[in-house]
Scaffold this motif. Structure first.
Motif, PDB file in Angstrom:
ATOM      1  N   LEU A 244       7.392   8.374  17.801  1.00 33.24           N
ATOM      2  CA  LEU A 244       8.039   8.396  18.802  1.00 33.24           C
ATOM      3  C   LEU A 244       8.888   9.378  18.623  1.00 33.24           C
ATOM      4  CD1 LEU A 244       8.156   4.445  19.613  1.00 33.24           C
ATOM      5  CD2 LEU A 244       6.438   6.479  20.620  1.00 33.24           C
TER       6      LEU A 244
ATOM      7  N   ASN B  71      15.086   5.496  19.652  1.00 31.00           N
ATOM      8  CA  ASN B  71      12.999   6.088  20.150  1.00 31.00           C
ATOM      9  C   ASN B  71      13.509   4.693  20.786  1.00 31.00           C
ATOM     10  OD1 ASN B  71      12.788   8.435  18.611  1.00 31.00           O
ATOM     11  ND2 ASN B  71      12.143   6.663  16.791  1.00 31.00           N
TER      12      ASN B  71
ATOM     13  N   PHE C  95      12.454   2.784  23.943  1.00 31.57           N
ATOM     14  CA  PHE C  95      11.211   2.643  24.547  1.00 31.57           C
ATOM     15  C   PHE C  95      11.305   2.894  26.511  1.00 31.57           C
ATOM     16  CE2 PHE C  95       6.259   0.361  25.433  1.00 31.57           C
ATOM     17  CZ  PHE C  95       6.583   1.048  25.287  1.00 31.57           C
TER      18      PHE C  95
ATOM     19  N   GLY D  25       7.858   6.790  13.898  1.00 31.07           N
ATOM     20  CA  GLY D  25       9.004   7.098  15.358  1.00 31.07           C
ATOM     21  C   GLY D  25       9.986   7.834  14.203  1.00 31.07           C
TER      22      GLY D  25
ATOM     23  N   CYS E 153      11.572   2.240  16.613  1.00 28.98           N
ATOM     24  CA  CYS E 153      11.426   1.563  17.869  1.00 28.98           C
ATOM     25  C   CYS E 153      12.767   0.563  18.343  1.00 28.98           C
ATOM     26  CB  CYS E 153      10.414   1.845  18.930  1.00 28.98           C
ATOM     27  SG  CYS E 153      10.670   1.273  20.357  1.00 28.98           S
TER      28      CYS E 153
ATOM     29  N   GLY F  81       9.856  -2.420  19.985  1.00 30.93           N
ATOM     30  CA  GLY F  81       9.140  -2.085  18.591  1.00 30.93           C
ATOM     31  C   GLY F  81       8.272  -2.688  17.799  1.00 30.93           C
TER      32      GLY F  81
END
Length: 265
Positions: free
Chosen positions: A25, A32, A34, A63, A69, A118
């Motif tokens: 990611l 990172n 989403f 990530g 994340c 995450g």
């Protein structure tokens, strides 16, 4: 790693280490988050690796920038209709289904922060390698939302129903050491070392018979909660695997005292 990233500029990058695909990611400026673009790209990448890339036998998800994340992209959480929100929620759920029941094992290499989505992406993985100082939180309730990206199912699978209820209702943070203690993480790593440890685990998964891995993951994702379900799953799937080339190769290799070579048939 045998190949360079397919694109260093992509919001989701892919590298290949033999039969292991490393999916990163890559939105470090927002930890990172989403975002919609990340969700769209991650789904495309995972689908291709799961079903179209025969060279990939296991996947590592990690990530960029020392962060796994940090959850949803708050800047995209605008007012929409209920139907719009329902439609936008389908994409992360499709990612969850790919990770839960696709034919290839997924190992999460978690560093830095794993908040909200995450946590969801970690929980649905087959194996979680966590840096000891990773900060986790099922923070959905703090922004007035329910757990998403399949966390209703995957969290209880990892830590049990009672602990899952506690984590989603309190939204309290916990670190990598606590994640290992409660069963959320499978393995602890020093900060900065989660990815190489996860790649080693993924290499072991990649050596397994691909057809058996695919059937096993599908069976586990389908849920086996009763004696009858267990019997039905075994009766339906075991004869297929008994007839597979991989099973025949494993038996032959055992007798010949050599490593088996699996082809996925």
């Amino acid at each position: 790693m045998s190949q360079a990233p397919e694109s260093a500029d992509e919001i989701v990058r892919v590298e290949h280490d033999g039969e292991v695909a490393i999916v990163t990611l890559n939105y470090p400026q927002r930890r990172n988050a989403f975002s919609l673009k990340m969700r769209e790209t991650l789904f495309e990448v995972l689908y291709r690796l799961m079903y179209q890339d025969a060279t990939c036998r296991a996947i590592v998800l990690t990530g960029a920038g020392g962060v796994f994340c940090a959850g949803g992209d708050i800047s995209e959480m605008k007012d929409r209709t209920v139907l719009d929100f329902r439609e936008r929620n389908l994409l992360p759920l499709n990612i969850f289904k790919l990770m839960a029941e696709g034919p290839k094992a997924v190992v999460a290499a978690v560093e830095g922060f794993a908040m909200g989505a995450g946590v969801s992406l970690s929980a649905v993985s087959d194996y979680v390698v966590s840096a000891s100082n990773t900060r986790y939180a099922c923070a959905f309730i703090k922004v007035g939302l329910l757990p998403d990206t399949g966390l209703f199912w995957s969290l209880a699978q990892r830590v049990g129903a009672g602990k899952a209820r506690e984590l989603v209702l309190s939204a309290d943070e916990f670190n990598g050491e606590e994640a290992l203690r409660i069963g959320f993480a499978n393995q602890l790593a020093a900060p900065g070392e989660a990815l190489p440890a996860a790649i080693e685990v993924a290499r072991e998964y990649a050596r397994m018979p691909p057809l058996a891995v695919a059937h096993l993951r599908a069976a586990l994702a389908g849920g086996i909660e009763s004696l009858d379900e267990a019997i039905e799953t075994e009766v339906n799937l075991q004869p297929i695997l008994r007839r597979s080339q991989d099973h025949q190769e494993a038996a032959k290799a055992f007798m010949e005292k050599r490593p088996a070579v699996f082809v996925g048939n």
